[in-house]
Enzyme design. Structure first.
Site, PDB file in Angstrom:
ATOM      1  CG  HIS A 127      -1.991  -0.999   1.223  1.00  0.00           C
ATOM      2  ND1 HIS A 127      -2.846  -1.190   0.166  1.00  0.00           N
ATOM      3  CD2 HIS A 127      -2.351  -1.914   2.166  1.00  0.00           C
ATOM      4  CE1 HIS A 127      -3.683  -2.169   0.453  1.00  0.00           C
ATOM      5  NE2 HIS A 127      -3.404  -2.628   1.662  1.00  0.00           N
ATOM      6  N   GLY A 135      -1.889   2.190   4.878  1.00  0.00           N
ATOM      7  CA  GLY A 135      -2.311   0.820   5.133  1.00  0.00           C
ATOM      8  C   GLY A 135      -1.271  -0.073   5.766  1.00  0.00           C
ATOM      9  CG  HIS A 165      -6.717  -4.979   2.363  1.00  0.00           C
ATOM     10  ND1 HIS A 165      -6.249  -5.929   3.249  1.00  0.00           N
ATOM     11  CD2 HIS A 165      -7.710  -4.324   2.996  1.00  0.00           C
ATOM     12  CE1 HIS A 165      -6.933  -5.840   4.383  1.00  0.00           C
ATOM     13  NE2 HIS A 165      -7.828  -4.881   4.254  1.00  0.00           N
ATOM     14  CG  ASP A 252      -5.169  -9.664   4.202  1.00  0.00           C
ATOM     15  OD1 ASP A 252      -4.969 -10.301   3.157  1.00  0.00           O
ATOM     16  OD2 ASP A 252      -4.819  -8.483   4.348  1.00  0.00           O
TER      17      ASP A 252
END
Length: 389
Positions: A127, A135, A165, A252
């Site tokens: 990020h 992030g 993400h 994640d």
């Protein structure tokens, strides 16, 4: 395998989701299961990235700001330093530069032929932007490693990001560069940070089709996720033919992760690692650089997932039914006061995955998401969105 115990100094402090115990437990589990002792595995040291390397991606004023914040402990909101996501900690620059140095060392090992595969599980900080932390990410180690490869003369580098993400920082770094294909499979930005990664984000002028985004609905599990993967990643890598494959393996997307809403199992993640390994050999001459990424279920998920990744990269996957070693479970108890998982599996069968070629279901949210991506980028690669031909 790039590792140094100093890597756990990348630590935003007590209570922050990105606790470095996750990489500590991963390395302990990999050691206990013998992955690091295999004859074809080398655990090597490396140097922290200097300003010249960091400057391949990051602006000079930002690097100076990170150094200043890390030396004084004072926030710098202009550069995203001192937010709840990215709190300032003493030594921030040194710790972050060490992570970046590990990923560049991995790239160097693969590019020079010193190793066929290289892994930095502490990396994957995808990020971080050119001039700001974002992030949980200070320096964007995968982007820096890719930029280093381009500096060495690489003409085609592919980056596949399977973190829950969107890999926004890596995409941004190469959005206008046709030499880099970025593919990100993530939860839809309508429901998750960073709010980017829609299918129509497909590359800048002269690089159309080189940014690929598969935005999946909340609740996506193993089989539909793997269907989306198979419908996008293999055909694009086969057409692009990268000289090096760089992958980010945020854990994640797992059902237990507290920060997102996909429901993969460790078994689904392990299946994806094996697929990327095969694709590295099929499309990139075996040259594969793997990094970690997100993952905030620190005990139950990340150590098992990334130990599977390291074992896969070594060429000898761990059978999913393998029991976790008693010594490791005791170490988990002492370090976290939690009960460790007993086996290297979640007990999920993900063998039966419906392929895209088996038929498109217009009522399926997964198929709608996949088709949106294929329509956005496949024609730029001379591929039919419906058939891969």
């Amino acid at each position: 395998m790039l590792w140094d115990d100093r890597l756990i100094s990348y630590d935003f402090g007590s209570g922050h989701p990105m606790n470095p115990v996750r990489v500590e437990l991963t390395m302990a589990l990999a050691r206990e299961l013998g992955v690091t002792d295999r004859p074809n595995v080398r655990v090597t040291g490396f140097e922290a990235a200097g300003d010249a390397l960091l400057g391949l991606v990051h602006e000079e004023p930002y690097i100076a700001a990170v150094k200043q914040a890390g030396a004084t402990g004072r926030p710098d909101p202009r550069h995203g330093l001192g937010t709840s996501d990215n709190p300032v900690f003493v030594g921030m620059h040194d710790a972050s530069a060490l992570v970046a140095g590990a990923s560049v060392a991995a790239a160097e090992a693969v590019w020079t032929g010193a190793a066929e595969h290289a892994a930095n599980i502490s990396g994957g900080l995808h990020h971080a932007l050119s001039g700001a932390a974002s992030g949980f990410c200070v320096y964007n180690d995968p982007a820096i490693a890719i930029a280093w490869l381009l500096e060495q003369g690489a003409e085609r580098v592919a980056y596949v990001d399977i973190d829950v993400h969107h890999g926004d920082g890596v995409q941004d770094a190469f959005y206008d560069d046709p030499r880099v294909l970025t593919i990100s499979l993530h939860e839809t930005p309508r429901t998750l940070f960073p709010g980017t990664g829609f299918p129509n984000e497909s590359g800048g002028p002269g690089a159309k089709g080189t940014a690929v985004n598969v935005a999946l609905p909340p609740g996506t599990g193993d089989r539909p996720w793997l269907r989306a993967f198979e419908a996008t990643v293999p055909p694009l890598l086969r057409r692009f033919r990268p000289q090096v494959l760089v992958t980010q393996h945020g854990a994640d997307a797992h059902a237990l992760d507290p920060l997102a809403h996909l429901i993969l199992s460790v078994d689904g993640q392990r299946t994806a690692y094996a697929a990327l390994h095969r694709l590295a050999h099929e499309t990139a001459g075996g040259r594969w650089i793997a990094t970690g990424g997100g993952g905030y279920e620190l005990v139950q998920v990340v150590p098992r997932a990334w130990t599977h990744l390291l074992a896969e990269a070594s060429g000898a996957p761990i059978p999913p039914g393998t029991r976790t070693p008693a010594g490791w479970r005791e170490f988990v108890r002492l370090r976290t006061d939690e009960t460790a998982p007993q086996r290297m599996t979640d007990g999920t069968d993900v063998v039966d995955v419906q392929r895209w070629g088996d038929g498109y279901d217009p009522a399926s949210p997964i198929d709608q998401a996949v088709l949106a991506t294929r329509r956005a980028v496949f024609p730029e690669h001379g591929l039919d969105p419906m058939t891969d031909e």
